[in-house]
Motif scaffolding. Structure first.
Motif, PDB file in Angstrom:
ATOM      1  N   GLN A  91       0.830  -1.206   0.000  1.00 47.85           N
ATOM      2  CA  GLN A  91       0.000   0.000   0.000  1.00 47.85           C
ATOM      3  C   GLN A  91       0.866   1.258   0.000  1.00 47.85           C
ATOM      4  O   GLN A  91       0.603   2.204  -0.748  1.00 47.85           O
ATOM      5  N   ALA A  92       1.893   1.264   0.832  1.00 51.88           N
ATOM      6  CA  ALA A  92       2.771   2.433   0.929  1.00 51.88           C
ATOM      7  C   ALA A  92       3.503   2.682  -0.387  1.00 51.88           C
ATOM      8  O   ALA A  92       3.638   3.824  -0.835  1.00 51.88           O
ATOM      9  N   THR A  93       3.970   1.612  -1.029  1.00 50.50           N
ATOM     10  CA  THR A  93       4.674   1.743  -2.305  1.00 50.50           C
ATOM     11  C   THR A  93       3.767   2.322  -3.377  1.00 50.50           C
ATOM     12  O   THR A  93       4.147   3.228  -4.121  1.00 50.50           O
ATOM     13  N   ILE A  94       2.548   1.808  -3.446  1.00 49.52           N
ATOM     14  CA  ILE A  94       1.604   2.275  -4.469  1.00 49.52           C
ATOM     15  C   ILE A  94       1.215   3.723  -4.218  1.00 49.52           C
ATOM     16  O   ILE A  94       1.146   4.540  -5.148  1.00 49.52           O
ATOM     17  N   SER A  95       0.950   4.063  -2.977  1.00 48.77           N
ATOM     18  CA  SER A  95       0.601   5.445  -2.644  1.00 48.77           C
ATOM     19  C   SER A  95       1.724   6.396  -3.049  1.00 48.77           C
ATOM     20  O   SER A  95       1.478   7.483  -3.584  1.00 48.77           O
TER      21      SER A  95
END
Length: 361
Positions: A91-95
């Motif tokens: 999630q953090a990478t995509i955000s």
């Protein structure tokens, strides 16, 4: 949908999981080995026969193994599927990826389709927000040549459009900036039709520039002609946005499908490419997703369009409730990881909703 016994449900769930993972028919030996059911192989075979009789699984060919039917997948997603949340690190990478691109919804749409394809190993689609009529949020004019200006429009929906405008006569950069400020104040929040009818106050004390609908009267002032040229360009760009609506569906993930056994047949892949190139092929499904809360799953023969009956489609809406929104989707074989598709769509839709809210503030 009839009730299945707990044993039958457990066997169906295992068959779906095994077939999704391996793309190979699942035999009773595999169910006995991996099912963890403390029953005899004969009991397993009897339960599988009952599932086949009920239409939940079937023999694809002479193999002893079975594969889930559309009915079996439907029972699985409604009764048996476990959540598969997107890991926090992912999630953090995509955000971070979304915040790295230009602050423009067009860029986010392409990125959303690309990321969904990567997350699910299927094809993905994304649409711009669908709205009855685009409204202007902000405009800028930049000098390109003495008689040419770059017009940049930002819609309230987050879209950005650019066009070179021939001003008809030389205009200084200072005058162009002043003109952009006046037009921005006059047209902000208006639709294409409203912009065509909105007077633009002059900055030299003269009467307002005539609107696009006015004719006759005194000869047009040269400065009025410049305003009208820019006005027509603004209205034209905004009408083009209105006309695009659902036609602008972004697809990604063709290379992901190449890795799926179902698309080893080149004709099957060609069929999908032709499907994605027809702008209206997904129109009805996209429209229905706009009015549906949560993720919609259409499995195989449940598709009303014959060309989609070899596929499963997962769709969801993004955007604040009660406001124009867009659609995100995943298209792949019925042998799809539905749990991953649902969680991925929910996460990207929530992220898109937050990002779109930010650019509208």
């Amino acid at each position: 949908m009839e009730q299945l016994t707990p044993r039958q449900q457990a066997i169906l769930k295992l068959i779906v999981a095994e077939y999704v993972s391996s793309a190979r028919p699942v035999g009773s030996d595999t169910v006995v080995e991996k099912g963890g059911l403390k029953v005899s192989p004969a009991t397993i075979r009897s339960a599988m026969a009952a599932l086949e009789s009920g239409g939940y699984i079937y023999h694809p060919h002479t193999s002893a193994g079975r594969v889930p039917s559309d009915r079996g997948y439907r029972f699985f997603v409604e009764r048996l599927m476990d959540p598969a949340p997107v890991p926090e690190e992912e999630q953090a990478t995509i955000s971070h990826q979304f915040h790295q691109v230009e602050l423009a919804l067009d860029e986010w749409i392409e990125l959303a389709a690309s990321i969904l394809a990567q997350m699910t190993h299927n094809a993905a689609l994304a649409t711009l927000p669908v709205t009855k009529e685009a409204r202007l949020r902000h405009l800028e004019l930049f000098s390109v040549q003495p008689k040419l200006a770059l017009l940049v429009l930002v819609m309230q929906e987050g879209l950005i459009r650019k066009q070179i405008v021939n001003l008809g006569e030389p205009v200084s950069e200072e005058d162009l900036t002043r003109l952009a400020r006046r037009l921005d104040e006059a047209f902000r929040g208006r639709t294409a039709q409203e912009i065509e009818l909105t007077p633009v106050p002059r900055d030299d004390g003269m009467p307002p520039a005539q609107t696009a609908g006015e004719v006759g009267g005194a000869p047009a002032d040269p400065k009025t002609e410049i305003v009208d040229r820019v006005r027509r360009a603004i209205a034209g760009l905004m009408r083009a946005v209105d006309e695009q609506s659902l036609k602008n569906v972004i697809y990604d993930g063709i290379t992901q499908l190449l890795n799926q056994p179902e698309f080893a047949d080149v004709s099957r892949l060609r069929q999908f490419i032709e499907l994605s190139e027809r702008s209206n092929s997904m129109g009805n499904l996209v429209l229905s997703a706009l009015t549906h809360e949560g993720v919609s799953l259409i499995i195989g023969e449940e598709n009303t369009s014959p060309e989609l009956r070899n596929y499963s489609v997962a769709l969801t809406r993004y955007g604040a409730p009660g406001e124009p929104g867009g659609v995100l989707g995943i298209i792949g074989p019925t042998r799809m990881r539905y749990d991953r598709a649902v969680s991925s769509l929910r996460f990207i839709a929530d992220l898109m909703t937050k990002l779109w809210a930010e650019i509208k503030e």
